[in-house]
Design an enzyme around this catalytic site. Sequence first.
Site, mmCIF file in Angstrom:
data_model
loop_
_atom_site.group_PDB
_atom_site.id
_atom_site.type_symbol
_atom_site.label_atom_id
_atom_site.label_comp_id
_atom_site.label_asym_id
_atom_site.label_seq_id
_atom_site.Cartn_x
_atom_site.Cartn_y
_atom_site.Cartn_z
ATOM 1 N N TYR A 18 -11.019 -12.958 12.548
ATOM 2 C CA TYR A 18 -11.978 -13.977 12.094
ATOM 3 C C TYR A 18 -13.126 -14.151 13.086
ATOM 4 O O TYR A 18 -13.610 -15.263 13.285
ATOM 5 C CB TYR A 18 -11.280 -15.343 11.929
ATOM 6 C CG TYR A 18 -9.988 -15.317 11.170
ATOM 7 C CD1 TYR A 18 -9.961 -15.000 9.808
ATOM 8 C CD2 TYR A 18 -8.789 -15.619 11.806
ATOM 9 C CE1 TYR A 18 -8.757 -14.984 9.106
ATOM 10 C CE2 TYR A 18 -7.583 -15.604 11.099
ATOM 11 C CZ TYR A 18 -7.582 -15.286 9.756
ATOM 12 O OH TYR A 18 -6.401 -15.284 9.074
ATOM 13 N N TYR A 145 -3.715 -22.044 1.380
ATOM 14 C CA TYR A 145 -3.797 -20.797 2.162
ATOM 15 C C TYR A 145 -2.425 -20.123 2.147
ATOM 16 O O TYR A 145 -1.411 -20.768 2.444
ATOM 17 C CB TYR A 145 -4.211 -21.073 3.617
ATOM 18 C CG TYR A 145 -4.175 -19.809 4.444
ATOM 19 C CD1 TYR A 145 -5.202 -18.871 4.366
ATOM 20 C CD2 TYR A 145 -3.075 -19.521 5.255
ATOM 21 C CE1 TYR A 145 -5.143 -17.694 5.081
ATOM 22 C CE2 TYR A 145 -3.019 -18.335 5.981
ATOM 23 C CZ TYR A 145 -4.056 -17.425 5.890
ATOM 24 O OH TYR A 145 -3.990 -16.253 6.582
HETATM 25 C C1 LIG Z 1 0.092 -18.335 8.645
HETATM 26 C C2 LIG Z 1 0.379 -18.544 7.222
HETATM 27 C C3 LIG Z 1 0.526 -17.459 6.325
HETATM 28 C C4 LIG Z 1 0.306 -16.032 6.740
HETATM 29 O O1 LIG Z 1 1.203 -15.592 7.698
HETATM 30 P P1 LIG Z 1 0.865 -14.272 8.568
HETATM 31 O O2 LIG Z 1 2.074 -14.068 9.400
HETATM 32 O O3 LIG Z 1 -0.361 -14.595 9.350
HETATM 33 O O4 LIG Z 1 0.632 -13.170 7.596
HETATM 34 C C5 LIG Z 1 0.842 -17.737 5.015
HETATM 35 N N1 LIG Z 1 1.018 -19.001 4.586
HETATM 36 C C6 LIG Z 1 0.902 -20.062 5.401
HETATM 37 C C7 LIG Z 1 1.140 -21.433 4.874
HETATM 38 C C8 LIG Z 1 0.566 -19.870 6.744
HETATM 39 O O5 LIG Z 1 0.412 -20.934 7.559
#
Ligand SMILES: *Cc1c(COP(=O)(O)O)cnc(C)c1O
Length: 418
Positions: A18, A145
């Site tokens: 990012y 997210y």
């Molecule tokens: C961090 C996160 C992800 C992604 O996890 P990664 O290990 O970075 O791929 C997915 N969902 C939520 C809610 C997260 O906080």
Amino acid sequence: MANPGWYDEGRPHLWLPYTQMKTAVPPLAVAATNGVTLTLADGRTLVDGIASWWTAAHGYNHPHIIEAVKAQYDVMPHVMFGGLVHAPAAKLATRLANLLPGDLSKVFFAESGSVSVEVAMKMALQYHLNRGERRPKFVHFRKGYHGDTFATMAVCDPTEGMHAKFAGMLANHLIADLPRTAAEAERFADWLKAEAHQVAAVITEPLVQGAGGMIFHGGETLRWLREACDAAGVLLILDEIFTGFGRTGAMFACEAAGIVPEIVTLSKALTGGVCPLSATIATARVYEAFHSDEGSHALMHGPTYMAHAAACAAANASLDLFEQHDRLSQAKAIEAQLKAELEPCHTLPGVKDVRVMGAIGVVELEAGRNLEALKPKFVAEGVWIRPFGNIVYLTPALTIGADDLSKLTGAIFRVLSA
Ligand SMILES: *Cc1c(COP(=O)(O)O)cnc(C)c1O
């Protein structure tokens, strides 16, 4: 102070997440971690307010986890999980099944959070396929997210996420607002019923939408979603990658809300921040749809490093620590202190909101403030705090002491006052 040789030599080859590599403030050279402290290569130390994206729940280098990983590395670091199983994974799966509510008891391991969400989505799609129904869509929520891979990007917030940039290149799903009143819940339930024929599952982060801006909702929102999914015959996926393992004050957010989803995803604090590992856990009912004499009903997924033995050993050691220490009380104590010490930020100009849930403290600023400029000021204060979007937040280790936590909250007040 001069940076070490490895930094000057290696930095041109490192591509950061990012980050606009041309204009960003140069990254700091970190040499070591311990407890809640980062030691930089030049000898400075920072109190860590983020716990490495909230993975290091017990602080860094916890001896119990480190010893468990070392012991596992001596015996068997990793072995393929196709046709072979091992004790660390079997123990961890059993413990997760016992810890999670209801009949969430069928555990599929992967190596990252995004992949565990991809697996959850594939499980939901194939659950319906195995039962003779094609339901290609997911219902997801604004500010959500769920990861950076392509299937997960398509269920992130459409404006905060990467939908605009990759318009036309992502799957189209159905977006909604999280229901926050009984009237909104009723409208959502009616709408879901009408769309149910094409919807495999509803997916959300429970209680806190993390990367979308640390936005909170109450347990009733989750109970409404549960009821709407039940009425419409749609699966519910809860992404507990952020909220799992005590972050909100409960071991899992779904427990705090008193609901059981069909599928839950875990990662982040699963290994206490020591190894990459994730898990997608389904109920026995979901598993039943795959469990048949038909070979093609098998779940078609298998990451190379799934159920990494040393990572499973780290996760088992982390769960030991949750059993031996009252981490949930520690989260509650952090909550009380954050509430008391962040409250004064309310009076600062440019502050829109201050909110706290469990070991999550958030100061939300009015739009338009340059948060990039705050980053070096936090470092100068001797703390590691990384604002994003329009928020400054803390997600410290659950083991942080009161003095170190005060150092973090004091730094936020002083930097935002300036
Ligand atoms: C961090 C996160 C992800 C992604 O996890 P990664 O290990 O970075 O791929 C997915 N969902 C939520 C809610 C997260 O906080």
